[in-house]
Each structure stands twice: as structure tokens, then as C-alpha cells.
Scaffold this active site. Sequence first.
Site, PDB file in Angstrom:
ATOM      1  N   HIS A 151       0.803  -1.220   0.000  1.00  0.00           N
ATOM      2  CA  HIS A 151       0.000   0.000   0.000  1.00  0.00           C
ATOM      3  C   HIS A 151       0.833   1.266   0.000  1.00  0.00           C
ATOM      4  O   HIS A 151       0.304   2.377  -0.142  1.00  0.00           O
ATOM      5  CB  HIS A 151      -0.997   0.004   1.167  1.00  0.00           C
ATOM      6  CG  HIS A 151      -0.416   0.314   2.504  1.00  0.00           C
ATOM      7  ND1 HIS A 151      -0.209  -0.637   3.476  1.00  0.00           N
ATOM      8  CD2 HIS A 151      -0.006   1.484   3.047  1.00  0.00           C
ATOM      9  CE1 HIS A 151       0.304  -0.066   4.559  1.00  0.00           C
ATOM     10  NE2 HIS A 151       0.427   1.219   4.318  1.00  0.00           N
ATOM     11  N   ASP A 199      -0.223  -7.606   1.964  1.00  0.00           N
ATOM     12  CA  ASP A 199       0.335  -6.243   1.949  1.00  0.00           C
ATOM     13  C   ASP A 199       1.859  -6.309   2.090  1.00  0.00           C
ATOM     14  O   ASP A 199       2.434  -5.905   3.092  1.00  0.00           O
ATOM     15  CB  ASP A 199      -0.284  -5.418   3.087  1.00  0.00           C
ATOM     16  CG  ASP A 199      -0.014  -3.929   2.928  1.00  0.00           C
ATOM     17  OD1 ASP A 199       0.498  -3.526   1.861  1.00  0.00           O
ATOM     18  OD2 ASP A 199      -0.305  -3.175   3.882  1.00  0.00           O
ATOM     19  N   SER A 211       4.031   3.090   7.812  1.00  0.00           N
ATOM     20  CA  SER A 211       3.599   1.978   6.977  1.00  0.00           C
ATOM     21  C   SER A 211       4.780   1.397   6.212  1.00  0.00           C
ATOM     22  O   SER A 211       5.644   2.125   5.727  1.00  0.00           O
ATOM     23  CB  SER A 211       2.556   2.452   5.974  1.00  0.00           C
ATOM     24  OG  SER A 211       1.308   2.600   6.594  1.00  0.00           O
TER      25      SER A 211
END
Length: 382
Positions: free
Chosen positions: A89, A139, A229
Amino acid sequence: MQAVVAAFLLGAALVFADDSSEWGLGGGNVQTNCTCGYTNKNGGRIVGGRQTLVNEYPLIAGIVNRGRPDFIFCGGTIITERHVLTASHCKPERSSQLLSVVLAEHKVSSKTESRTTIIDVTQFITHEQYNLKKNTEHDVALLVLASKIPFGKTIGPACFPKANLNVVGQKIRVVGWGALYSDGPQPDVLQKVDLDVQPTSACSKVYKGITEGQLCTYTLKKDACQGDSGGPVIWRDPGTNRYTVVGIVSYGYGCARPGAPGVNTKVSAYRDWILQKIQQTVPGAATCQNNSLRSCDDAPDDFLLRIHFLVHSFFHDSSSWSTSADSRRKSEHKARKIVFIWARETLVDEAASMVFDELARVHWLRLNGYWRQSTGLPTGLV
């Protein structure tokens, strides 16, 4: 249902991380096949602190837009000289957006506190199953860099996990430049936080679609937050006293919200995918890992590929193995020599004797008509 905070909305902060001046300095009972997962403590000790020491974690990478090294929007983990592990992502929506990684960074606004290295990203490889049907799993992504990373004291790889590594019930550490609280400002200095790994069921109670390919973390008033992230979720292997990357920061509800665990991608679950992409993009590039070996399942993947080739070359070629005692002894000697050379190259304890025993077993099966010609490897090496 509340919206899941993803993309650039997870990281490391709010923290008060326990620490020890000896953690990550190596010297454990088990060795690694190359230097990895080390820290730089400089004799210091942080107890209840939140900032890392300068270059304390050489394995960290900051992902930036090319030409803008002062804004790190995602984190990553160095795993080879040409690859950085991160989250799918984190990939920008515009394919034309050029990226770089910043290495040995500590205080983003300072140009003197740490000597950084910036390398351009040539490929951003996301998992093929990510975001299909708007799912939140898979992910994981791999960045391929334009040039080799200059490994040294301040820059180096994390140790790579073995298959089926289970860290539930243990402490892990998240490192990054994430916000100090939900929707708050990103810190200028690299942060760290210690979190507890929870059973997958703890995340399943809060989020839909949780799988065994994800790592659930929760500690009251501590969490990852905006900006981290894709960053490293690392675990100190007590055997090596070095840090292994076990997770990739993925998503969650807000930051440190009571009852809302963080969801991370479990690296060991995507081990084969990662190793495959490494070899497809930079043949010969290698990860570092723990040397302990208790079974074929624990052996490094490149070692087992070599054994696969060895078995095929010796047991599918009728000229290599003969029923005559003299020919068999010559072939066994050749096999033993090759296996021991490979074992020494990969520094795998007791691998040579283990694999040779397997070769001897397969040879017996072949001579007695049990060798599975159609499937290749015997059960013990599949």
C-alpha cells in the site's frame, strides 16, 4: 463500521520502549550466515525512552519521493544489498512517481548528525493478490534498488526469518518516523516502540478478513501510527542476539486506540514469494539468517534448491549410480564431497550429514524400485 487507517497511517510512536545496551550486538549461541540484524549502542542505555540512538538500527530504510529526502512517507527494511522490504500500500497511485530510499537516516532535518545514503528505486514489486476485491491481506512489496547498498556500521540488513517462525506471546519492536499520536505531527527523529504479539484471533475480533499471513500486535497506550507503513517489525532472536524482520507495518484503527490491535504482514508467510522476487530481479542476491538447522524445513532455500539439483542429477541419471559396489562408492564419494562443500558455503550446522543420510535413503529406495521417477524428490526432500 469505522474506516480502517491504512496507506500512510501506521507506524511507530507513543512509545516508551524498554531497551538493553547488549541487545542486537550479536554474540549469541547461534551464528548467522552473514552479518545482519545488528545495532549500534555506543555503550548507551535507553530505559523508558522513545528516540533511538543515532544509527541504532542500520536495517531501517525511509522511502521518499525522488529529490525530496526531507519527507519520509513510508518505511522499509533492508534485506539484501539491492532489496528493501515494504508494504504494497506504500506504492504511489501514479506509476510515473519516482522514488528513492534514504539509508542511515536519524534526524531528518539534520545534514550533519548522520551521513545518509540515497539510492533510487528502479522497481516497486507489489504482491499479485494485494487489493483484489479490496482485501487487506498480501500487503507486502519489494523495492529493487539501482545500485548496491554500501553495507557497514550504519547500514546493513535485517536477518531474514525462517519458515513458520512463531512469535506469538513475545515482544517485537517497530521502528520508524511515524506520528506521535493519531493525526499528529511526524517526529524529526527516528522512534521505536515495543509491542506484544497477540494471537490472530485478537485481530479477527476487530477486523474482517484476518489470515494467518498477518501478525497481530497490541499493547495498551502503545502503537504504530501515521508515517510508518511498510516499516520494520523486528524481533530479537535470543539465539543470535540479532534482530529478525518478522513483520511489515500494515493497517489498523487509528493509533493506540483501546481495544484496536495493529495488523502487520507476517514476513515468514511470504518468505517464498520474497525469495522468488529477489532471484528474479537480482540473481545471486542473498538474505542473511539464523544458521541453526533441525530439519529440511529449516534449511535455507538456496541450499535446498542445490540439493534438489543434486538429487536429480544423481538419481535420474542412470550412469551416475550403478549397482556395482565400485561405481556406487565413487558416486557416493562425489555426492559426499559436493554436499559438504555446499554445507560449508551456507554455514549450515550438521547439514552435510543430514542430507547425505537422505541421499543414502533415496539411493536405497531407487535400488529397490521405490524411487518416484514421476515426482522427482523423495518425501524427505519435498
